[in-house]
Structure formats: C-alpha cells, structure tokens
Design a protein around this motif. Structure first.
Motif, PDB file in Angstrom:
ATOM      1  N   GLU A 111      38.611  32.031  39.346  1.00 34.43           N
ATOM      2  CA  GLU A 111      38.054  31.311  38.209  1.00 34.43           C
ATOM      3  C   GLU A 111      37.978  32.250  37.010  1.00 34.43           C
ATOM      4  O   GLU A 111      37.636  33.422  37.146  1.00 34.43           O
ATOM      5  N   THR A 131      40.734  28.382  33.078  1.00 29.36           N
ATOM      6  CA  THR A 131      39.569  27.933  33.836  1.00 29.36           C
ATOM      7  C   THR A 131      39.701  28.342  35.295  1.00 29.36           C
ATOM      8  O   THR A 131      38.817  29.014  35.830  1.00 29.36           O
ATOM      9  N   THR A 132      40.778  27.934  35.944  1.00 31.52           N
ATOM     10  CA  THR A 132      41.040  28.318  37.329  1.00 31.52           C
ATOM     11  C   THR A 132      42.535  28.519  37.529  1.00 31.52           C
ATOM     12  O   THR A 132      43.356  27.951  36.798  1.00 31.52           O
TER      13      THR A 132
END
Length: 217
Positions: A111, A131-132
């Motif tokens: 993440e 974000t990820t």
C-alpha cells in the motif's frame, strides 16, 4: 424517166453506199479495240510478280508479307524503356522486449507504493499517487494490479497509455466498464493489460490489471 427521178435514185444509191462504208469502219474499230484489250491482258499475266520486300512504297508499308518495317527503313521507331529497378524488400519485423523476463516474482502486495517485483516494463504515469500494487504468481503466469490517482483527465490518461503501450507493440481496444468508468485492453501474444479510468474531484483514478506470460528461455 424524168431528170428529177434520176437525181432521187442517184441520191439513194449514194446514201446506201455511205451507210455500208460507215458500218465496215465501225466493225474494224471494234475488232482493233478487242485485240488491244487481249494483248494488254496477256502482257499483265506474263509480267513478273513484285517482291513485297523490295525498295520503294513496298518498304514503307512493311512489304506484302506483312513484316513490320525496321526503324532503318523509315518505319515507326519503338521507344526503349529504362530497366525497372526491383522494389526494396519489406522492412524486418520489429522485435519488442518481453513484458516479463527472468525469474517469476514472489507474490506480494503493498500500500502507498510500488511492490517489489512489479514489472519495470509496465509504465506508471508521472506524478501518480499509488494507492495499492500487487503481483501474484502461479508458477506459469503473473498477475499484476495497480491502483493510483493522478491530477489529469480520464481521456488524457487513456491517451498516455495508448502511446506507452503502443511503443511496446500493444494496440488498445475498448473494454467493458461500469459505473461511469472507461477501459482499454492492450494485448500482445500471451500478455494482456486492462487500463480503467474513473473521474474524481481531484483528477482521475486509474487501475492497471494484467496477466503476463514469462518469455521463453
């Protein structure tokens, strides 16, 4: 017999004699013309035949045997065309680098950044906020995912990936999308990557989802 009757009789005899002389003369003239015609016909039949290849008008027309006149005889000159150069061969096909080379990465996720083992051949747009990200391997294929945001319009994001993946030999085609998003799928051989964009207040959220096959050897 009176004098007048003798004059009439003499006149009739003279007229008859003139008619006989005129008829004889006409007969001689007709006979002479027929003889001349027969002589001319005999002369024409006994004359030698004209050679079609001889000099004069026969050469200009190509002769009686139908052969075309050569340029030296005054006939039409044929244009000599220059030799045709062979066309160059087709360019050699472009060889693209594989999207996944070397050992398969271990399955992992992260993440807030780019996970280790994420293929470097898959571009991430500049100024993106990740974000990820994740990679997963089943020993045969590798699944990659990335979720990020960027301060740009959805269309500009898609256009950027059309260019980036186009340089890798992957052409984009429309892919099904839901919820107001748009998606393009890029395919090359056994590799497939889907780019999905969704507008947000601060720009665009985009995701990359791909299935990659390692290069042979």
């Amino acid at each position: 017999m009176t004098r007048n009757m003798r004059l009439v009789l003499i006149g009739a005899l003279v007229a008859g004699l003139l008619i006989v002389v005129a008829a004889f003369t006409m007969e001689r003239l007709a006979s002479g013309a027929a003889s001349d015609s027969i002589a001319a016909t005999d002369a024409a039949s006994s004359a030698p035949a004209v050679d079609g290849g001889g000099d004069g008008a026969g050469d200009g027309a190509g002769g009686a045997d139908g052969e075309a006149a050569s340029p030296g005889d005054g006939g039409p000159k044929s244009e000599v065309l220059p030799p045709v150069e062979p066309e160059a061969g087709l360019p050699a096909p472009v060889e693209y680098h594989p999207l996944l080379a070397g050992d398969l990465p271990e399955s992992a996720a992260r993440e807030g950044g780019l996970v280790d083992g994420f293929p470097a051949t898959i571009p991430v747009l500049d100024d993106s906020s990740i974000t990820t990200s994740a990679v997963a391997s089943d020993g045969v294929r590798v699944l990659v995912t990335l979720d990020a945001t960027v301060e740009d319009s959805p269309q500009r994001v898609l256009d950027a990936y059309l260019v980036e993946f186009g340089l890798l030999g992957m052409q984009g085609t429309a892919s099904p999308a839901v919820g107001g998003s748009k998606a393009l799928e890029f395919v090359r051989g056994g590799d497939s990557i889907v780019v999905t964009v969704l507008p947000e207040d601060s720009g665009t959220r985009y995701t990359l989802s791909g299935t990659l096959t390692p290069a042979e050897g």
